[in-house]
Scaffold this active site. Structure first.
Site, PDB file in Angstrom:
ATOM      1  N   ASP A  90     -13.682  19.159  -3.408  1.00  0.00           N
ATOM      2  CA  ASP A  90     -13.120  19.138  -4.747  1.00  0.00           C
ATOM      3  C   ASP A  90     -12.831  20.606  -5.119  1.00  0.00           C
ATOM      4  O   ASP A  90     -13.374  21.522  -4.487  1.00  0.00           O
ATOM      5  CB  ASP A  90     -14.164  18.509  -5.685  1.00  0.00           C
ATOM      6  CG  ASP A  90     -13.909  18.815  -7.132  1.00  0.00           C
ATOM      7  OD1 ASP A  90     -12.775  18.560  -7.573  1.00  0.00           O
ATOM      8  OD2 ASP A  90     -14.829  19.318  -7.835  1.00  0.00           O
ATOM      9  N   ASP A  92     -12.193  22.224  -8.865  1.00  0.00           N
ATOM     10  CA  ASP A  92     -12.854  22.742 -10.069  1.00  0.00           C
ATOM     11  C   ASP A  92     -14.361  22.555 -10.001  1.00  0.00           C
ATOM     12  O   ASP A  92     -14.857  21.438  -9.858  1.00  0.00           O
ATOM     13  CB  ASP A  92     -12.328  22.013 -11.318  1.00  0.00           C
ATOM     14  CG  ASP A  92     -11.031  22.617 -11.814  1.00  0.00           C
ATOM     15  OD1 ASP A  92     -10.912  23.846 -11.816  1.00  0.00           O
ATOM     16  OD2 ASP A  92     -10.139  21.835 -12.203  1.00  0.00           O
ATOM     17  N   ARG A 119     -10.600  26.137 -13.625  1.00  0.00           N
ATOM     18  CA  ARG A 119      -9.372  26.882 -13.915  1.00  0.00           C
ATOM     19  C   ARG A 119      -9.502  28.379 -13.648  1.00  0.00           C
ATOM     20  O   ARG A 119      -8.744  29.178 -14.174  1.00  0.00           O
ATOM     21  CB  ARG A 119      -8.902  26.648 -15.382  1.00  0.00           C
ATOM     22  CG  ARG A 119      -8.533  25.236 -15.722  1.00  0.00           C
ATOM     23  CD  ARG A 119      -7.290  24.730 -15.013  1.00  0.00           C
ATOM     24  NE  ARG A 119      -6.088  25.489 -15.339  1.00  0.00           N
ATOM     25  CZ  ARG A 119      -5.415  26.213 -14.458  1.00  0.00           C
ATOM     26  NH1 ARG A 119      -5.804  26.308 -13.208  1.00  0.00           N
ATOM     27  NH2 ARG A 119      -4.322  26.853 -14.808  1.00  0.00           N
ATOM     28  N   ARG A 142       2.620  14.101 -14.394  1.00  0.00           N
ATOM     29  CA  ARG A 142       2.556  14.572 -13.013  1.00  0.00           C
ATOM     30  C   ARG A 142       3.069  13.483 -12.084  1.00  0.00           C
ATOM     31  O   ARG A 142       3.306  12.365 -12.507  1.00  0.00           O
ATOM     32  CB  ARG A 142       1.108  14.911 -12.643  1.00  0.00           C
ATOM     33  CG  ARG A 142       0.498  15.970 -13.548  1.00  0.00           C
ATOM     34  CD  ARG A 142      -0.943  16.220 -13.162  1.00  0.00           C
ATOM     35  NE  ARG A 142      -1.571  17.217 -14.013  1.00  0.00           N
ATOM     36  CZ  ARG A 142      -2.889  17.431 -14.036  1.00  0.00           C
ATOM     37  NH1 ARG A 142      -3.691  16.720 -13.260  1.00  0.00           N
ATOM     38  NH2 ARG A 142      -3.386  18.357 -14.817  1.00  0.00           N
ATOM     39  N   ARG A 178      -3.212  21.318 -23.264  1.00  0.00           N
ATOM     40  CA  ARG A 178      -3.485  22.043 -22.024  1.00  0.00           C
ATOM     41  C   ARG A 178      -3.308  23.554 -22.132  1.00  0.00           C
ATOM     42  O   ARG A 178      -3.734  24.285 -21.265  1.00  0.00           O
ATOM     43  CB  ARG A 178      -2.601  21.510 -20.882  1.00  0.00           C
ATOM     44  CG  ARG A 178      -2.841  20.062 -20.529  1.00  0.00           C
ATOM     45  CD  ARG A 178      -2.644  19.825 -19.055  1.00  0.00           C
ATOM     46  NE  ARG A 178      -3.452  20.702 -18.262  1.00  0.00           N
ATOM     47  CZ  ARG A 178      -4.751  20.527 -18.008  1.00  0.00           C
ATOM     48  NH1 ARG A 178      -5.394  19.484 -18.494  1.00  0.00           N
ATOM     49  NH2 ARG A 178      -5.399  21.384 -17.277  1.00  0.00           N
ATOM     50  N   ARG A 211     -11.313  26.176 -24.223  1.00  0.00           N
ATOM     51  CA  ARG A 211     -11.730  25.068 -23.347  1.00  0.00           C
ATOM     52  C   ARG A 211     -13.231  24.853 -23.456  1.00  0.00           C
ATOM     53  O   ARG A 211     -13.704  23.721 -23.608  1.00  0.00           O
ATOM     54  CB  ARG A 211     -11.491  25.418 -21.878  1.00  0.00           C
ATOM     55  CG  ARG A 211     -10.107  25.467 -21.445  1.00  0.00           C
ATOM     56  CD  ARG A 211     -10.035  25.862 -19.995  1.00  0.00           C
ATOM     57  NE  ARG A 211      -8.897  25.194 -19.459  1.00  0.00           N
ATOM     58  CZ  ARG A 211      -8.909  24.027 -18.838  1.00  0.00           C
ATOM     59  NH1 ARG A 211     -10.027  23.435 -18.550  1.00  0.00           N
ATOM     60  NH2 ARG A 211      -7.811  23.444 -18.469  1.00  0.00           N
ATOM     61  N   SER A 257      -9.662  17.377 -20.815  1.00  0.00           N
ATOM     62  CA  SER A 257      -8.667  16.313 -20.647  1.00  0.00           C
ATOM     63  C   SER A 257      -9.252  15.142 -19.865  1.00  0.00           C
ATOM     64  O   SER A 257     -10.401  15.189 -19.420  1.00  0.00           O
ATOM     65  CB  SER A 257      -7.470  16.868 -19.877  1.00  0.00           C
ATOM     66  OG  SER A 257      -7.858  17.221 -18.563  1.00  0.00           O
ATOM     67  N   ASP A 315     -18.621  18.103  -7.547  1.00  0.00           N
ATOM     68  CA  ASP A 315     -19.631  18.242  -8.614  1.00  0.00           C
ATOM     69  C   ASP A 315     -19.700  17.006  -9.506  1.00  0.00           C
ATOM     70  O   ASP A 315     -20.744  16.694 -10.059  1.00  0.00           O
ATOM     71  CB  ASP A 315     -19.361  19.492  -9.475  1.00  0.00           C
ATOM     72  CG  ASP A 315     -18.080  19.363 -10.285  1.00  0.00           C
ATOM     73  OD1 ASP A 315     -17.055  18.958  -9.705  1.00  0.00           O
ATOM     74  OD2 ASP A 315     -18.110  19.649 -11.489  1.00  0.00           O
ATOM     75  N   PHE A 328     -17.030  10.419  -2.906  1.00  0.00           N
ATOM     76  CA  PHE A 328     -18.402  10.823  -2.578  1.00  0.00           C
ATOM     77  C   PHE A 328     -19.202   9.635  -2.046  1.00  0.00           C
ATOM     78  O   PHE A 328     -19.960   9.747  -1.085  1.00  0.00           O
ATOM     79  CB  PHE A 328     -19.067  11.395  -3.840  1.00  0.00           C
ATOM     80  CG  PHE A 328     -20.546  11.618  -3.740  1.00  0.00           C
ATOM     81  CD1 PHE A 328     -21.050  12.745  -3.119  1.00  0.00           C
ATOM     82  CD2 PHE A 328     -21.440  10.695  -4.289  1.00  0.00           C
ATOM     83  CE1 PHE A 328     -22.418  12.964  -3.025  1.00  0.00           C
ATOM     84  CE2 PHE A 328     -22.807  10.895  -4.197  1.00  0.00           C
ATOM     85  CZ  PHE A 328     -23.297  12.026  -3.565  1.00  0.00           C
ATOM     86  N   ASP A 338     -17.958   6.811  -0.797  1.00  0.00           N
ATOM     87  CA  ASP A 338     -17.215   6.012   0.190  1.00  0.00           C
ATOM     88  C   ASP A 338     -17.943   6.036   1.539  1.00  0.00           C
ATOM     89  O   ASP A 338     -18.410   7.098   1.979  1.00  0.00           O
ATOM     90  CB  ASP A 338     -15.803   6.609   0.353  1.00  0.00           C
ATOM     91  CG  ASP A 338     -14.873   5.692   1.131  1.00  0.00           C
ATOM     92  OD1 ASP A 338     -13.994   5.090   0.513  1.00  0.00           O
ATOM     93  OD2 ASP A 338     -15.039   5.588   2.380  1.00  0.00           O
TER      94      ASP A 338
HETATM   95  O1  M1P Z   1      -9.894  19.075 -11.204  1.00  0.00           O
HETATM   96  C1  M1P Z   1     -10.527  18.494 -12.281  1.00  0.00           C
HETATM   97  C2  M1P Z   1      -9.602  18.368 -13.487  1.00  0.00           C
HETATM   98  O2  M1P Z   1      -9.124  19.664 -13.840  1.00  0.00           O
HETATM   99  C3  M1P Z   1      -8.358  19.706 -14.991  1.00  0.00           C
HETATM  100  O3  M1P Z   1      -9.128  19.247 -16.075  1.00  0.00           O
HETATM  101  P1  M1P Z   1      -9.345  20.084 -17.422  1.00  0.00           P
HETATM  102  O4  M1P Z   1      -8.075  20.799 -17.723  1.00  0.00           O
HETATM  103  O5  M1P Z   1      -9.714  19.028 -18.409  1.00  0.00           O
HETATM  104  O6  M1P Z   1     -10.487  21.038 -17.171  1.00  0.00           O
HETATM  105  C4  M1P Z   1      -7.143  18.815 -14.906  1.00  0.00           C
HETATM  106  O7  M1P Z   1      -6.179  19.409 -14.064  1.00  0.00           O
HETATM  107  C5  M1P Z   1      -7.510  17.432 -14.423  1.00  0.00           C
HETATM  108  O8  M1P Z   1      -6.344  16.723 -14.084  1.00  0.00           O
HETATM  109  C6  M1P Z   1      -8.411  17.478 -13.213  1.00  0.00           C
HETATM  110  O9  M1P Z   1      -8.853  16.196 -12.873  1.00  0.00           O
END
Ligand code: M1P
Length: 256
Positions: free
Chosen positions: A18, A20, A27, A132, A143, A150, A188, A218, A230, A232
């Site tokens: 994964d 993030d 981000r 998307r 966004r 955030r 989001s 995570d 995870f 599967d």
């Molecule tokens: O990768 C996890 C998520 O990252 C973003 O979420 P957020 O902006 O809420 O932190 C988005 O790109 C989301 O689509 C994605 O699942």
């Protein structure tokens, strides 16, 4: 037997990550130590990322100066695998709008925008629905929020459940749409057809018959966007707290 594509790897194993909070903070840019650790792993086995985000954001997070993200990973999966690359080349995939259809999509997006317009939260920014290829991403704050905004929203949302409430309203309003609502990040949630979770990536690697497929994420709890892949049976799942934890697990279990 894996194909000649990966003949140079001593282990016939695939490591999927994964993005993030697994390879980088949400981000943010992956650390040099993470990049180095992945390069070490790639000398032994095949590696790939499986992000919920779109490829533009994943690239910002994982690409280092002078390199291309799709050259640094054997497989690249964005939007849960709806955008898929193997050795830098795109693999065929379906689209969200084809699945839902314009006629059904319009009332869905109209409902979301009306709901958010009426929502009383301390601040709002822009881009409340991001369209998307494989999903839509819905954000009550928008966004364009900064990193600080955030983090503040995430805390408020934990307390007030803004995202959960909107998801509940959508499930009630559109019960027959066959959609999954998944909270994968801080501000989001993603909306995609049932079954279009990160296990889509596994279909794209079936032809290589890897001896083991490891997945690191995570949000591996039920309802999190790493849960399905995870748990599967085709994967060996590793639940990590953050990128630092990912490095520790890789170094202690796979790189020593
Ligand atoms: O990768 C996890 C998520 O990252 C973003 O979420 P957020 O902006 O809420 O932190 C988005 O790109 C989301 O689509 C994605 O699942």
């Amino acid at each position: 037997m894996v194909s000649s594509a990966f003949a140079d790897r001593p282990q016939k194993k695939l490591f999927l990550f994964d993005v993030d909070n697994t390879l980088s903070l949400p981000r943010q840019i992956a650390s040099p130590e993470m990049i180095q650790t992945l390069r070490e792993l790639r000398k032994k086995a095949v590696i790939g990322f499986v992000g919920g985000s779109d490829l533009v954001k994943i690239t910002e997070q994982l690409q280092t100066p002078g390199t291309k993200v799709l050259d640094e990973f054997d497989y690249g999966f964005a939007e849960n695998g709806l955008i898929a690359f193997k050795q830098g080349k795109p693999l065929p995939s379906e689209s969200f709008i084809n699945f839902v259809g314009e006629e059904k999509y319009k009332p869905l997006v109209n409902f979301i925008l009306h709901y958010i317009a009426d929502l009383d939260i301390p601040i709002k920014r822009g881009t409340f629905v991001e369209f998307r290829r494989g999903m839509i991403n819905v954000s009550p704050i928008g966004r364009n929020a900064t990193i600080q905004e955030r983090q503040d929203f995430e805390q408020l949302d934990l307390k007030h459940g803004y995202r959960k409430a909107l998801i509940k309203a959508l499930k009630e309003k559109f019960p027959d749409y066959g959609l999954t609502y998944s909270i994968g990040g801080q501000i989001s949630f993603d909306v995609f057809p049932n079954g279009w979770n990160k296990t889509i990536a596994l279909k794209h690697v079936e032809d290589e018959s890897f001896e083991e497929i490891h997945f690191f994420g995570d949000k591996t709890y039920e309802g999190g966007n790493d849960y399905e892949i995870f748990s599967d049976p085709r994967t060996i799942g590793h639940s990590v707290r953050d990128p630092t934890d990912t490095i520790v697990v890789l170094k202690t279990q796979f790189l020593n």
